[in-house]
Design a protein around this motif. Structure first.
Motif, PDB file in Angstrom:
ATOM      1  N   PHE A   9       0.731  -1.266  -0.024  1.00 34.23           N
ATOM      2  CA  PHE A   9       0.099  -0.166   0.036  1.00 34.23           C
ATOM      3  C   PHE A   9       0.769   1.316   0.082  1.00 34.23           C
ATOM      4  O   PHE A   9       0.867   2.136  -0.713  1.00 34.23           O
ATOM      5  N   ALA A  10       1.895   1.260   0.653  1.00 35.80           N
ATOM      6  CA  ALA A  10       2.632   2.412   0.867  1.00 35.80           C
ATOM      7  C   ALA A  10       3.618   2.632  -0.368  1.00 35.80           C
ATOM      8  O   ALA A  10       3.803   3.927  -0.986  1.00 35.80           O
ATOM      9  N   CYS A  11       3.990   1.525  -1.106  1.00 39.87           N
ATOM     10  CA  CYS A  11       4.531   1.586  -2.338  1.00 39.87           C
ATOM     11  C   CYS A  11       3.462   2.373  -3.383  1.00 39.87           C
ATOM     12  O   CYS A  11       3.890   3.173  -4.300  1.00 39.87           O
ATOM     13  N   LEU A  12       2.539   1.871  -3.392  1.00 42.06           N
ATOM     14  CA  LEU A  12       1.371   2.313  -4.175  1.00 42.06           C
ATOM     15  C   LEU A  12       1.171   3.816  -4.069  1.00 42.06           C
ATOM     16  O   LEU A  12       1.038   4.732  -4.822  1.00 42.06           O
ATOM     17  N   MET A  13       1.239   4.200  -2.675  1.00 48.36           N
ATOM     18  CA  MET A  13       1.182   5.658  -2.282  1.00 48.36           C
ATOM     19  C   MET A  13       2.169   6.485  -2.897  1.00 48.36           C
ATOM     20  O   MET A  13       2.046   7.577  -3.402  1.00 48.36           O
TER      21      MET A  13
ATOM     22  N   ARG B  88       2.453  10.707  -9.246  1.00 45.33           N
ATOM     23  CA  ARG B  88       1.574  11.117 -10.453  1.00 45.33           C
ATOM     24  C   ARG B  88       0.541  12.345  -9.888  1.00 45.33           C
ATOM     25  O   ARG B  88       0.633  13.200 -10.875  1.00 45.33           O
ATOM     26  N   TRP B  89       0.440  12.628  -8.864  1.00 47.00           N
ATOM     27  CA  TRP B  89      -0.309  13.817  -8.456  1.00 47.00           C
ATOM     28  C   TRP B  89       0.341  14.911  -8.122  1.00 47.00           C
ATOM     29  O   TRP B  89       0.063  15.903  -9.109  1.00 47.00           O
ATOM     30  N   PHE B  90       1.704  15.087  -7.535  1.00 46.47           N
ATOM     31  CA  PHE B  90       2.379  16.334  -7.470  1.00 46.47           C
ATOM     32  C   PHE B  90       3.367  16.397  -8.641  1.00 46.47           C
ATOM     33  O   PHE B  90       3.836  17.560  -8.886  1.00 46.47           O
TER      34      PHE B  90
ATOM     35  N   LEU C 179       3.960  13.183   3.158  1.00 42.45           N
ATOM     36  CA  LEU C 179       4.734  12.984   4.403  1.00 42.45           C
ATOM     37  C   LEU C 179       4.030  11.630   5.020  1.00 42.45           C
ATOM     38  O   LEU C 179       4.677  10.784   5.628  1.00 42.45           O
ATOM     39  N   PHE C 180       2.732  11.267   4.927  1.00 41.84           N
ATOM     40  CA  PHE C 180       2.267  10.208   5.196  1.00 41.84           C
ATOM     41  C   PHE C 180       2.627   8.933   4.526  1.00 41.84           C
ATOM     42  O   PHE C 180       2.844   7.867   5.012  1.00 41.84           O
ATOM     43  N   THR C 181       2.788   9.140   3.118  1.00 40.02           N
ATOM     44  CA  THR C 181       3.414   8.062   2.340  1.00 40.02           C
ATOM     45  C   THR C 181       4.868   7.658   2.836  1.00 40.02           C
ATOM     46  O   THR C 181       5.144   6.521   2.697  1.00 40.02           O
ATOM     47  N   LEU C 182       5.801   8.680   2.912  1.00 38.50           N
ATOM     48  CA  LEU C 182       6.958   8.274   3.430  1.00 38.50           C
ATOM     49  C   LEU C 182       7.031   7.703   4.753  1.00 38.50           C
ATOM     50  O   LEU C 182       7.815   6.896   4.947  1.00 38.50           O
ATOM     51  N   GLY C 183       6.335   8.196   5.807  1.00 40.66           N
ATOM     52  CA  GLY C 183       6.235   7.468   6.933  1.00 40.66           C
ATOM     53  C   GLY C 183       5.538   6.287   6.721  1.00 40.66           C
ATOM     54  O   GLY C 183       6.163   5.299   7.433  1.00 40.66           O
ATOM     55  N   ALA C 184       4.751   5.839   6.232  1.00 40.28           N
ATOM     56  CA  ALA C 184       4.058   4.333   6.096  1.00 40.28           C
ATOM     57  C   ALA C 184       4.939   3.669   5.435  1.00 40.28           C
ATOM     58  O   ALA C 184       5.091   2.442   5.819  1.00 40.28           O
ATOM     59  N   LEU C 185       5.736   4.182   4.463  1.00 45.07           N
ATOM     60  CA  LEU C 185       6.916   3.402   3.750  1.00 45.07           C
ATOM     61  C   LEU C 185       7.859   2.914   4.748  1.00 45.07           C
ATOM     62  O   LEU C 185       8.271   1.698   4.818  1.00 45.07           O
ATOM     63  N   LEU C 186       8.380   3.978   5.565  1.00 42.84           N
ATOM     64  CA  LEU C 186       9.466   3.688   6.385  1.00 42.84           C
ATOM     65  C   LEU C 186       9.101   2.668   7.494  1.00 42.84           C
ATOM     66  O   LEU C 186       9.709   1.702   7.923  1.00 42.84           O
TER      67      LEU C 186
END
Length: 180
Positions: free
Chosen positions: A98-102, A108-110, A154-161
């Protein structure tokens, strides 16, 4: 080292989330007082909403690290020790995917590469991509919404970590951290 970085980042996220929770409370109280006085401040509602959104995403990311998110544990409780550990590993893997998909969604968004190719010129970027993320203002605060939406990377990087740390260090739990 990965787990320590994850733990440190989760603590930072929780401190920021707590500060944002306090600011939401303060903003709502300010709104109540100014409305009761007949002199409402029109941007307070929007600021409280954005503070709550940031608080929620930061706390959700930290919950991944601490494995403290709301969960239905019916299946986990029916499994033996080995089965429960395997299910926990599957959950860790799903969160990592999920984090990788985020990460992909945020890119794609930014569109940071396209913005860089446009020479950091927002108008040129908009003309080339028809992406208005960097120029759309908030309704009452007048800030570019990109500042609000930055919680997603920020959420994505935190979730990935956190999910990567949980994958590589499956035995770590909040109880073990307090004992250290």
């Amino acid at each position: 080292m990965l787990y320590r970085a994850s733990h440190l980042w989760a603590r930072v996220e929780l401190v920021c989330a707590a500060a944002l929770a306090a600011s939401v409370t303060g903003l709502i109280l300010l709104n109540v007082v100014t409305r009761a006085a007949g002199n409402a401040i029109y941007w307070v509602d929007e600021a409280a909403i954005y503070a709550m959104v940031w608080m929620t995403f930061l706390a959700a990311s930290a919950a991944i690290h601490f494995r403290s998110a709301i969960a239905v544990t019916l299946v986990n409780e029916m499994l033996d020790g080995h089965g429960a550990r395997m299910l926990e590993r599957v959950v860790d893997l799903v969160l990592f995917i999920f984090a990788c998909l985020m990460v992909w969604i945020c890119l794609r968004w930014f569109m940071p590469l396209e913005l860089m190719r446009a020479g950091w010129d927002v108008k040129a970027f908009q003309g080339q991509t028809f992406n208005f993320i960097y120029a759309e203002p908030t309704n009452t605060l007048g800030l570019p919404k990109v500042w609000v939406w930055l919680v997603m990377p920020l959420f994505t990087l935190g979730a990935l970590l956190h999910s990567a740390a949980n994958l590589f260090y499956p035995g770590r739990h909040p109880e073990a951290e307090t004992a250290q």
